[in-house]
Design a protein around this motif. Structure first.
Motif, PDB file in Angstrom:
ATOM      1  N   ARG A  13       9.677  33.959 -15.841  1.00 12.08           N
ATOM      2  CA  ARG A  13      10.437  35.080 -15.305  1.00 12.08           C
ATOM      3  C   ARG A  13      10.038  35.340 -13.857  1.00 12.08           C
ATOM      4  NH1 ARG A  13       8.207  39.472 -18.984  1.00 12.08           N
ATOM      5  NH2 ARG A  13       6.386  38.290 -18.395  1.00 12.08           N
ATOM      6  N   ALA A  14      10.847  36.076 -13.151  1.00 12.02           N
ATOM      7  CA  ALA A  14      10.553  36.403 -11.752  1.00 12.02           C
ATOM      8  C   ALA A  14       9.235  37.170 -11.642  1.00 12.02           C
ATOM      9  CB  ALA A  14      11.694  37.217 -11.153  1.00 12.02           C
ATOM     10  N   VAL A  15       8.968  38.043 -12.597  1.00  7.49           N
ATOM     11  CA  VAL A  15       7.735  38.831 -12.551  1.00  7.49           C
ATOM     12  C   VAL A  15       6.508  37.925 -12.700  1.00  7.49           C
ATOM     13  CG1 VAL A  15       7.647  39.422 -15.025  1.00  7.49           C
ATOM     14  CG2 VAL A  15       6.702  41.001 -13.335  1.00  7.49           C
ATOM     15  N   ASP A  16       6.639  36.806 -13.423  1.00 12.40           N
ATOM     16  CA  ASP A  16       5.531  35.858 -13.532  1.00 12.40           C
ATOM     17  C   ASP A  16       5.227  35.220 -12.176  1.00 12.40           C
ATOM     18  OD1 ASP A  16       5.280  36.255 -16.337  1.00 12.40           O
ATOM     19  OD2 ASP A  16       6.922  34.843 -16.686  1.00 12.40           O
ATOM     20  N   LEU A  17       6.257  34.883 -11.442  1.00 12.48           N
ATOM     21  CA  LEU A  17       6.066  34.312 -10.104  1.00 12.48           C
ATOM     22  C   LEU A  17       5.452  35.330  -9.152  1.00 12.48           C
ATOM     23  CD1 LEU A  17       9.368  32.269  -9.727  1.00 12.48           C
ATOM     24  CD2 LEU A  17       7.083  31.421 -10.292  1.00 12.48           C
TER      25      LEU A  17
END
Length: 143
Positions: free
Chosen positions: A11-15
């Motif tokens: 997910r974007a939050v992981d990046l």
């Protein structure tokens, strides 16, 4: 990161978490002489390792907290609280061990206290960025 079947969905939050970890690690290597990474790529891979390790630790912490809340006896609550403290201290050693196992001498995180400070700063930075992102996200369900 979420798992769906055999695939892993990033997910974007992981990046964003990896980017935040990379910045914090870079600052630690800049200002603490006992924290060393040989290159930017090694720092990036170390940030990914931190992300994976801290996600597993967070899942374990949540499960133990659930067990503390569900315990019916004082002994059960005490045992699970002790497990939570063991996880808190042990997780630093696990991160040191994993980093040494994966990167060897290419990454040195110092000792227990510098790793503890690093992890605390990583978690605070992650929480701060997530608060900032949540504040700037539109409330109408778009984006």
């Amino acid at each position: 990161m979420t798992t769906e079947g055999a695939s892993v969905r990033i997910r974007a939050v992981d990046l964003v978490d990896v980017f935040v970890y990379l910045v914090v690690l870079g600052l630690f290597t800049q200002f603490l002489p006992n924290v060393i990474t040989e290159s930017f790529l090694v720092s990036l891979l170390t940030a990914v390792l931190f992300k994976l390790a801290l996600e597993v630790i967070a899942v374990l912490k949540t499960r133990i907290l659930d067990r503390v809340r569900a315990a019916r006896t004082p002994a059960g609550k005490t045992l699970n609280a002790a497990l939570l403290m063991l996880l808190g201290a042990g997780s630093k050693f696990v991160i040191l061990w994993l980093t040494d196992l994966v990167f060897g001498d290419a990454v040195q995180l110092g000792g227990f206290f510098s790793v503890t400070l690093l992890i605390v700063v990583l978690m605070l930075a992650r929480a701060g960025i997530r608060l900032l992102v949540d504040r700037t996200r539109p409330r109408d369900g778009t984006a």
